[in-house]
Write a protein that holds these residues in place. Structure first.
Motif, PDB file in Angstrom:
ATOM      1  N   GLY A 140      -7.557   0.969   1.031  1.00  0.00           N
ATOM      2  CA  GLY A 140      -7.773   1.344  -0.362  1.00  0.00           C
ATOM      3  C   GLY A 140      -6.973   0.503  -1.333  1.00  0.00           C
ATOM      4  O   GLY A 140      -6.800   0.878  -2.497  1.00  0.00           O
ATOM      5  N   ASN A 157       0.826  -1.212   0.000  1.00  0.00           N
ATOM      6  CA  ASN A 157       0.000   0.000   0.000  1.00  0.00           C
ATOM      7  C   ASN A 157       0.857   1.257   0.000  1.00  0.00           C
ATOM      8  O   ASN A 157       0.500   2.259  -0.625  1.00  0.00           O
ATOM      9  CB  ASN A 157      -0.925   0.006   1.205  1.00  0.00           C
ATOM     10  CG  ASN A 157      -2.155  -0.857   1.002  1.00  0.00           C
ATOM     11  OD1 ASN A 157      -2.445  -1.296  -0.105  1.00  0.00           O
ATOM     12  ND2 ASN A 157      -2.874  -1.117   2.090  1.00  0.00           N
ATOM     13  N   THR A 170      -5.209  -6.933 -10.878  1.00  0.00           N
ATOM     14  CA  THR A 170      -5.660  -6.832  -9.497  1.00  0.00           C
ATOM     15  C   THR A 170      -6.172  -8.170  -9.004  1.00  0.00           C
ATOM     16  O   THR A 170      -5.821  -8.633  -7.905  1.00  0.00           O
ATOM     17  CB  THR A 170      -6.768  -5.769  -9.367  1.00  0.00           C
ATOM     18  OG1 THR A 170      -6.251  -4.500  -9.786  1.00  0.00           O
ATOM     19  CG2 THR A 170      -7.263  -5.659  -7.930  1.00  0.00           C
ATOM     20  N   ARG A 200      -6.562  -1.469  -8.807  1.00  0.00           N
ATOM     21  CA  ARG A 200      -7.386  -1.459 -10.013  1.00  0.00           C
ATOM     22  C   ARG A 200      -7.139  -0.208 -10.841  1.00  0.00           C
ATOM     23  O   ARG A 200      -7.083  -0.265 -12.081  1.00  0.00           O
ATOM     24  CB  ARG A 200      -8.863  -1.584  -9.650  1.00  0.00           C
ATOM     25  CG  ARG A 200      -9.752  -1.797 -10.868  1.00  0.00           C
ATOM     26  CD  ARG A 200     -11.200  -2.026 -10.483  1.00  0.00           C
ATOM     27  NE  ARG A 200     -12.015  -2.152 -11.688  1.00  0.00           N
ATOM     28  CZ  ARG A 200     -12.653  -3.249 -12.072  1.00  0.00           C
ATOM     29  NH1 ARG A 200     -12.569  -4.344 -11.336  1.00  0.00           N
ATOM     30  NH2 ARG A 200     -13.380  -3.273 -13.174  1.00  0.00           N
ATOM     31  N   ASN A 201      -6.983   0.947 -10.190  1.00  0.00           N
ATOM     32  CA  ASN A 201      -6.706   2.180 -10.929  1.00  0.00           C
ATOM     33  C   ASN A 201      -5.352   2.147 -11.613  1.00  0.00           C
ATOM     34  O   ASN A 201      -5.171   2.753 -12.674  1.00  0.00           O
ATOM     35  CB  ASN A 201      -6.783   3.390  -9.991  1.00  0.00           C
ATOM     36  CG  ASN A 201      -8.202   3.820  -9.712  1.00  0.00           C
ATOM     37  OD1 ASN A 201      -9.121   3.505 -10.457  1.00  0.00           O
ATOM     38  ND2 ASN A 201      -8.393   4.555  -8.631  1.00  0.00           N
ATOM     39  N   THR A 222      -7.462  -2.394  -3.015  1.00  0.00           N
ATOM     40  CA  THR A 222      -8.062  -2.844  -4.271  1.00  0.00           C
ATOM     41  C   THR A 222      -8.345  -1.670  -5.205  1.00  0.00           C
ATOM     42  O   THR A 222      -8.196  -1.782  -6.421  1.00  0.00           O
ATOM     43  CB  THR A 222      -9.362  -3.628  -4.012  1.00  0.00           C
ATOM     44  OG1 THR A 222     -10.270  -2.805  -3.249  1.00  0.00           O
ATOM     45  CG2 THR A 222      -9.073  -4.903  -3.213  1.00  0.00           C
ATOM     46  N   TRP A 223      -8.740  -0.533  -4.645  1.00  0.00           N
ATOM     47  CA  TRP A 223      -8.993   0.659  -5.456  1.00  0.00           C
ATOM     48  C   TRP A 223      -7.715   1.157  -6.115  1.00  0.00           C
ATOM     49  O   TRP A 223      -7.694   1.454  -7.312  1.00  0.00           O
ATOM     50  CB  TRP A 223      -9.609   1.738  -4.569  1.00  0.00           C
ATOM     51  CG  TRP A 223      -9.964   3.020  -5.282  1.00  0.00           C
ATOM     52  CD1 TRP A 223     -11.112   3.295  -5.966  1.00  0.00           C
ATOM     53  CD2 TRP A 223      -9.164   4.203  -5.363  1.00  0.00           C
ATOM     54  NE1 TRP A 223     -11.077   4.573  -6.473  1.00  0.00           N
ATOM     55  CE2 TRP A 223      -9.892   5.149  -6.120  1.00  0.00           C
ATOM     56  CE3 TRP A 223      -7.895   4.552  -4.879  1.00  0.00           C
ATOM     57  CZ2 TRP A 223      -9.400   6.431  -6.400  1.00  0.00           C
ATOM     58  CZ3 TRP A 223      -7.410   5.826  -5.147  1.00  0.00           C
ATOM     59  CH2 TRP A 223      -8.158   6.746  -5.895  1.00  0.00           C
TER      60      TRP A 223
END
Length: 257
Positions: free
Chosen positions: A143, A113, A157, A149-150, A145-146
């Motif tokens: 955050g 992260n 992911t 994915r971004n 996974t967010w």
């Protein structure tokens, strides 16, 4: 500037933050999260600093977080305890300055992260990107996974988060998780070199440009994007730095003609 497990220095206008707890492979504990946030506060308050680089001491970048304080043992809820851990990496995500993660070894869980929270990730040949949440029986957080994915899209992911794929530096570069993968001894010099390029521009201009990059992510119309950039570009045209550089460019062109 230093703390017991986080140290920093300024090189060529770049604030270099080093997680310095190699005995636990730089894994976050609550005190270390507080120290990291405080160091970033100090660097951002220094007008000579125009970019940030974060890396790890020893053979790891950051091998996750100590979650043993959860479960009410310290008089806090699990959510409060998790949010306190998140601060170790979210402080970098909130920085108005350009940020680079120089991933020199294992980046696991919260350590991944931290890498994801930065604007750019550079990977050493020894880097390992390992989400590991499901392997530990815990849901991804902060955050994760967010951000994933971004940055890399849904398939990468799913491969890393659901199917436990661990990416080395070369694979991270291939899927777009890392900007570049370089030999370990070239990692920090490259990160500082890139950071210095950002730091060489006027700091407010860099901060405004980074904010624009964030804002346009939610814009789907070109005309709206044009208007969004127009405000800050018009501001920049009126700044002394632009006028000085324009004169210098005109003089260079006249000398070469």
């Amino acid at each position: 500037m230093s703390s017991p497990s986080v140290r920093s220095e300024v090189v060529d206008g770049v604030g270099v933050v080093t997680l310095d707890a190699p005995e636990r492979r730089n894994a976050f504990v609550l005190a270390m999260c507080d120290e990291a946030a405080a160091v970033v506060d100090e660097l951002e308050a220094d007008p000579s600093v125009g970019a940030l680089v974060v890396t790890g001491a020893g053979s790891a970048f950051c091998a996750g977080a100590d979650l043993s304080h959860l479960g009410g043992s310290h008089g806090t809820s699990d959510e409060e305890g998790l949010l306190a851990i998140y601060e170790g990496f979210l402080r970098f995500a909130r920085s108005p300055l350009p940020t680079i993660a120089a991933v020199n070894g294992a980046a696991v869980g919260a350590g991944m992260n931290l890498a994801l929270a930065c604007d750019v990730r550079l990977a050493g040949a020894s880097a390992k990107f390992d989400t590991r949440f499901l392997n530990l029986g815990i849901h991804p957080g902060g955050g994760h996974t967010w951000m994933m994915r971004n940055i890399v899209g849904p398939q990468a992911t799913a491969a890393t988060v659901l199917f436990g794929e661990v990416l080395d530096g070369a694979e991270a570069e291939r899927v777009g998780l890392a900007w570049r993968c370089v030999p370990d001894d070239e990692l920090l010099p490259l990160a500082i070199e890139m950071g210095a390029r950002a730091a060489s521009a006027p700091r407010e201009l860099v901060e405004r440009t980074k904010a624009t990059i964030g804002d346009v992510a939610a814009i789907t119309d070109h005309d709206v994007a044009v208007r969004r950039e127009l405000v800050d570009q018009a501001w920049s045209v009126g700044q002394p730095a632009f006028k000085e550089r324009l004169v210098a460019l005109q003089q260079k062109i006249s000398r070469s003609s």
